[in-house]
Design an enzyme around this catalytic site. Structure first.
Site, PDB file in Angstrom:
ATOM      1  N   ARG A   1     -37.241  60.993 -21.138  1.00 49.54           N
ATOM      2  CA  ARG A   1     -36.850  60.705 -21.745  1.00 49.54           C
ATOM      3  C   ARG A   1     -35.964  62.240 -20.662  1.00 49.54           C
ATOM      4  O   ARG A   1     -34.261  61.592 -20.433  1.00 49.54           O
ATOM      5  CB  ARG A   1     -36.299  61.274 -23.178  1.00 49.54           C
ATOM      6  CG  ARG A   1     -36.882  60.712 -24.224  1.00 49.54           C
ATOM      7  CD  ARG A   1     -37.615  60.989 -25.927  1.00 49.54           C
ATOM      8  NE  ARG A   1     -38.027  59.613 -26.262  1.00 49.54           N
ATOM      9  CZ  ARG A   1     -37.659  60.226 -27.052  1.00 49.54           C
ATOM     10  NH1 ARG A   1     -38.186  61.801 -28.049  1.00 49.54           N
ATOM     11  NH2 ARG A   1     -38.463  59.456 -28.272  1.00 49.54           N
TER      12      ARG A   1
ATOM     13  N   ARG B   1     -39.061  66.413 -25.570  1.00 52.69           N
ATOM     14  CA  ARG B   1     -40.309  68.324 -26.635  1.00 52.69           C
ATOM     15  C   ARG B   1     -40.761  68.302 -25.014  1.00 52.69           C
ATOM     16  O   ARG B   1     -42.385  69.395 -25.689  1.00 52.69           O
ATOM     17  CB  ARG B   1     -40.255  67.910 -27.664  1.00 52.69           C
ATOM     18  CG  ARG B   1     -39.386  67.627 -28.874  1.00 52.69           C
ATOM     19  CD  ARG B   1     -39.441  67.347 -30.445  1.00 52.69           C
ATOM     20  NE  ARG B   1     -40.012  66.199 -30.507  1.00 52.69           N
ATOM     21  CZ  ARG B   1     -40.026  64.720 -30.077  1.00 52.69           C
ATOM     22  NH1 ARG B   1     -38.885  64.467 -30.287  1.00 52.69           N
ATOM     23  NH2 ARG B   1     -40.610  63.706 -31.125  1.00 52.69           N
TER      24      ARG B   1
ATOM     25  N   GLU C   1     -24.492  70.002  -0.982  1.00 48.31           N
ATOM     26  CA  GLU C   1     -24.494  70.848   0.185  1.00 48.31           C
ATOM     27  C   GLU C   1     -24.133  72.549   0.370  1.00 48.31           C
ATOM     28  O   GLU C   1     -24.589  73.165   1.428  1.00 48.31           O
ATOM     29  CB  GLU C   1     -23.561  69.874   1.202  1.00 48.31           C
ATOM     30  CG  GLU C   1     -23.898  68.188   1.316  1.00 48.31           C
ATOM     31  CD  GLU C   1     -23.369  67.469   0.438  1.00 48.31           C
ATOM     32  OE1 GLU C   1     -23.442  68.206  -1.694  1.00 48.31           O
ATOM     33  OE2 GLU C   1     -23.179  66.403   0.398  1.00 48.31           O
TER      34      GLU C   1
HETATM   35  C1  AOF Z   1     -21.533  65.506  -3.090  1.00 52.03           C
HETATM   36  N1  AOF Z   1     -23.063  66.425  -3.191  1.00 52.03           N
HETATM   37  O1  AOF Z   1     -25.002  66.999  -4.490  1.00 52.03           O
HETATM   38  C2  AOF Z   1     -23.039  65.048  -5.152  1.00 52.03           C
HETATM   39  C3  AOF Z   1     -21.474  64.595  -4.399  1.00 52.03           C
HETATM   40  O2  AOF Z   1     -16.639  65.667 -10.118  1.00 52.03           O
HETATM   41  P1  AOF Z   1     -16.930  65.937  -8.064  1.00 52.03           P
HETATM   42  O3  AOF Z   1     -15.520  66.414  -7.889  1.00 52.03           O
HETATM   43  O4  AOF Z   1     -18.589  66.966  -8.555  1.00 52.03           O
HETATM   44  O5  AOF Z   1     -17.710  64.772  -7.876  1.00 52.03           O
HETATM   45  C4  AOF Z   1     -18.468  63.852  -7.963  1.00 52.03           C
HETATM   46  C5  AOF Z   1     -18.114  63.196  -6.469  1.00 52.03           C
HETATM   47  O6  AOF Z   1     -19.424  63.736  -5.792  1.00 52.03           O
HETATM   48  C6  AOF Z   1     -19.712  61.842  -7.250  1.00 52.03           C
HETATM   49  O7  AOF Z   1     -18.979  60.394  -7.268  1.00 52.03           O
HETATM   50  C7  AOF Z   1     -20.091  61.557  -6.232  1.00 52.03           C
HETATM   51  O8  AOF Z   1     -19.209  60.837  -5.013  1.00 52.03           O
HETATM   52  C8  AOF Z   1     -20.121  63.025  -5.410  1.00 52.03           C
HETATM   53  N2  AOF Z   1     -21.656  63.765  -5.473  1.00 52.03           N
HETATM   54  N3  AOF Z   1     -21.598  64.791  -3.425  1.00 52.03           N
HETATM   55  O9  AOF Z   1     -21.085  66.179  -1.248  1.00 52.03           O
HETATM   56  C9  AOF Z   1     -23.335  66.058  -4.123  1.00 52.03           C
HETATM   57  N4  AOF Z   1     -23.733  65.948  -6.398  1.00 52.03           N
HETATM   58 ZN    ZN Z   2     -19.615  67.466  -2.756  1.00 52.46          ZN
END
Ligand code: AOF
Ligand code: ZN
Length: 353
Positions: A178, A201, A46
């Site tokens: 993979r 690969r 975001e």
């Molecule tokens: C979002 N947008 O693109 C993603 C999210 O270790 P941190 O602080 O980055 O937090 C990890 C958590 O963030 C993960 O468990 C999930 O709840 C959220 N991932 N959230 O708003 C993103 N990848």
């Molecule tokens: Zn976030």
């Protein structure tokens, strides 16, 4: 949202310990910001999409495949960034099961008078983020079993290393697979017989090789194996489940592996091994064999998906029978998709239970 889902898949396998989430900022019918969780998990989708949209985010609609986060982690909450940018409407596929978020992200947005819709393309969202959901809700990675079975039901030949079961097109597909995984696993028998690299690969995707794991009770993986020799480039983990009690030889092997940069994980059961991987942020695991390892995962009920390649080739004399064929799929597995790779076929089964 469908476009965001496709974008989400771009970085699948690259964002551990985070899920690969995608966000689109739409203003007056045009996409003005577009992003997916960065490799390594940060920044989140975001904040990147909003910074691309810049001033155009004011009054816009944000489409995002997972509920925006509400917690102060390694980056500030996305929900706050969305509010600050003046977004008018947020459309979400899945709410986030992470206990630090779990509805709080949507609540922050609603409290700021943003129009929020969630549950859009939810089924597709569940498929796209299946591995992350498994780790969050069950505390283990989603396990995919990959097997290549010859036309006469064999997976290899006794006493030989790698035997060609499928052709180049099917093997190329395995490398792409993979790249989508956080980790890949073989047993020590396969590691000794084949001396595999277990990397991706596919040209252009080499940097997406997953963590390579060898199930190796006695820690016998040779320091001269291709796996150990490449451990500084692509990480290797040797996992011992219910290993023997300590001895000076075992200690020496353990020390030699650690010196070569190999990670070590010692647990008592397959199940605690998997939860140990989840703790390390691994959401998806590809199990590539051999037969004993495949039987162990199946017997423990710890397989979620089976990818069965059926090769056109026959093995004949001295063949090793496959632990699994299409005729004896375990209960609960249903055929979802079927593909052709040249003369070979791929059957994709998922567990529903
Ligand atoms: C979002 N947008 O693109 C993603 C999210 O270790 P941190 O602080 O980055 O937090 C990890 C958590 O963030 C993960 O468990 C999930 O709840 C959220 N991932 N959230 O708003 C993103 N990848
Ligand atoms: Zn976030």
């Amino acid at each position: 949202m469908a476009a965001a889902m496709r974008l989400s898949r771009w970085h699948t396998g690259l964002t551990a310990t985070n899920p690969s989430v995608a966000a689109l900022v739409v203003k007056d019918g045009a996409i003005v910001g577009r992003a997916v969780t960065a490799p390594g998990g940060r920044p989140h989708a975001e904040t990147q999409a909003l910074s691309e949209a810049s001033e155009k985010a004011r009054g816009a609609t944000l489409y995002v495949t997972l509920e925006p986060c509400s917690h102060h982690g390694k980056t500030p909450p996305c929900a706050d960034a969305i509010t600050a940018a003046g977004v008018a409407r947020v459309v979400v596929s899945l709410t986030d099961p992470d206990p630090r978020v779990s509805g709080r992200g949507l609540a922050i947005l609603r409290d700021a008078s943003i129009v929020v819709e969630s549950g859009v393309l939810e089924e597709e969202g569940r498929r796209t983020l299946a591995a992350y959901l498994m780790r969050q809700t069950r505390g283990r990675p989603r396990v995919t079993l990959k097997l290549a079975v010859s036309a006469d039901g064999m997976i290899g030949r006794r006493g030989e290393g790698q035997v060609a079961i499928t052709g180049p097109a099917a093997r190329a597909q395995v490398h792409v697979l993979r790249a989508e995984m956080d980790a890949i696993l073989v047993g020590i028998g396969t590691a000794l017989a084949d001396d595999p690299q277990l990397t991706c690969r596919t040209p252009g995707l080499e940097a997406r090789s997953p963590l390579r794991i060898v199930l190796d009770r006695r820690m016998e993986l040779p320091p001269i194996s291709k796996l150990v020799r490449s451990a500084s480039n692509v990480p290797v983990l040797v996992a011992s489940i219910a290993g023997p009690s300590a001895s000076s030889e075992l200690n020496a092997r353990r020390a030699a592996l650690a010196d070569a940069g190999v990670g070590l994980l010692e647990t008592e059961t397959l199940s605690t091994f998997l939860s140990g991987l989840a703790v390390r942020g691994i959401s998806s695991l590809l199990v590539e064999g051999g037969a004993g390892v495949v039987r162990g995962f199946l017997a423990a009920g710890l397989v979620d998906r089976i990818l069965l390649f059926e090769g056109a080739a026959t093995v004949g004399e001295g063949g090793l029978a496959s632990p699994l064929t299409r005729a004896d799929m375990p209960d609960g597995f249903r055929l979802q998709r079927e593909y052709a790779f040249g003369p070979d076929r791929l059957f994709d089964y998922e567990r529903f239970s």
